[in-house]
Design a protein around this motif. Structure first.
Motif, short mmCIF file in Angstrom:
data_model
loop_
_atom_site.label_atom_id
_atom_site.label_comp_id
_atom_site.label_asym_id
_atom_site.label_seq_id
_atom_site.Cartn_x
_atom_site.Cartn_y
_atom_site.Cartn_z
N MET A 1 1.68 8.84 7.67
CA MET A 1 2.65 8.34 7.09
C MET A 1 3.59 7.17 7.40
O MET A 1 3.86 7.09 8.75
N SER A 2 3.95 6.32 6.80
CA SER A 2 4.94 5.28 7.33
C SER A 2 6.29 5.70 8.08
O SER A 2 6.71 6.57 7.55
N ASP A 3 6.46 5.02 8.85
CA ASP A 3 8.06 5.30 9.65
C ASP A 3 9.11 4.18 9.22
O ASP A 3 8.82 2.98 9.57
N SER A 99 4.36 -0.57 10.55
CA SER A 99 3.86 0.38 9.45
C SER A 99 2.71 -0.54 8.66
O SER A 99 3.36 -1.57 8.11
N PRO A 100 1.47 -0.32 8.73
CA PRO A 100 0.33 -1.24 7.87
C PRO A 100 0.94 -0.93 6.36
O PRO A 100 0.90 -0.08 5.70
N SER A 125 -6.21 7.65 5.05
CA SER A 125 -5.90 6.01 4.96
C SER A 125 -4.53 5.84 5.55
O SER A 125 -3.34 6.46 5.05
N PRO A 126 -4.42 5.00 6.60
CA PRO A 126 -3.03 4.63 7.12
C PRO A 126 -2.33 3.88 6.23
O PRO A 126 -0.99 3.65 6.33
N PHE A 127 -2.69 3.28 5.05
CA PHE A 127 -1.89 2.58 4.11
C PHE A 127 -1.31 3.45 3.07
O PHE A 127 -0.78 3.28 1.98
N SER A 128 -1.72 5.12 3.11
CA SER A 128 -1.46 5.92 2.05
C SER A 128 -2.31 5.62 0.84
O SER A 128 -3.45 5.28 1.09
#
Length: 189
Positions: A1-3, A99-100, A125-128
């Motif tokens: 999840m993005s921070d 955050s990517p 996926s780090p992009f969600s």
């Protein structure tokens, strides 16, 4: 999840493929150029991938590649397994200093391949599951209909003198700079 406390890192990504959808067709090559909002290039990632088992190139796409033999050769040089590439890509994305945010032109096409490969071969996926589309951003900035918001309609000031040659890394860098120029102009308005 993005921070939300970390800055957004804009990950301009370009794919080279042998058909219109992942699965029946393969992603041949892809590259990402990670940019800070001020257009600082923070790093790049590029890889050529082995073809998916049982997948075949689409005749229309293969005919297009015949017109671009240098780009085809670049996309087929030293291919690696999708599993290895996508695992390395996730590690690269997670090591970025923020955050990517996936950025594509058109995002719907490029993200479809990258997301499918991320989930299939890396399990996440780090992009969600979202992507920022540059053409939509151009539509808003140009105040034109979506289908009229093409690169030909964009002002020359948005473009840096960078190649767009269907080699994934060159195109990711070029489109990332274009995005940052658009972002800068949008924030000045």
């Amino acid at each position: 999840m993005s921070d939300p406390s970390r800055p957004e890192i804009y990950v301009s990504t370009d794919v080279e493929v042998d058909g219109p959808i992942p699965g029946p067709h393969s992603m041949l090559s892809f590259a990402s150029a990670a940019y800070a909002a001020d257009k600082t290039l923070l790093g790049t990632f590029t890889a050529n991938l082995e073809l998916l088992p049982g997948a075949q190139g689409h005749p229309d796409t293969l005919a297009w590649w015949e017109q671009h033999p240098d780009a085809w050769q670049a996309a087929r040089r030293d291919p690696r397994s999708p599993q290895s590439v996508m695992t390395d890509y996730v590690q690269w994305l997670e090591a970025l200093p923020g955050s990517p945010v996936f950025v594509g032109y058109p995002a719907a096409f490029d993200f479809m391949f990258v997301y499918w490969y991320l989930i299939r071969f890396a399990g996440r996926s780090p992009f969600s599951f979202s992507a920022l589309d540059m053409k939509t951003m151009a539509m808003v900035l140009l105040r034109k209909d979506y289908r009229r918001s093409t690169k030909n309609a964009m002002p020359k000031r948005w473009f840096d003198d960078l190649p767009h040659n269907h080699v994934a890394l060159d195109d990711a860098i070029e489109q990332g700079a274009l995005f940052c120029n658009m972002l800068s102009e949008s924030r000045r308005r």
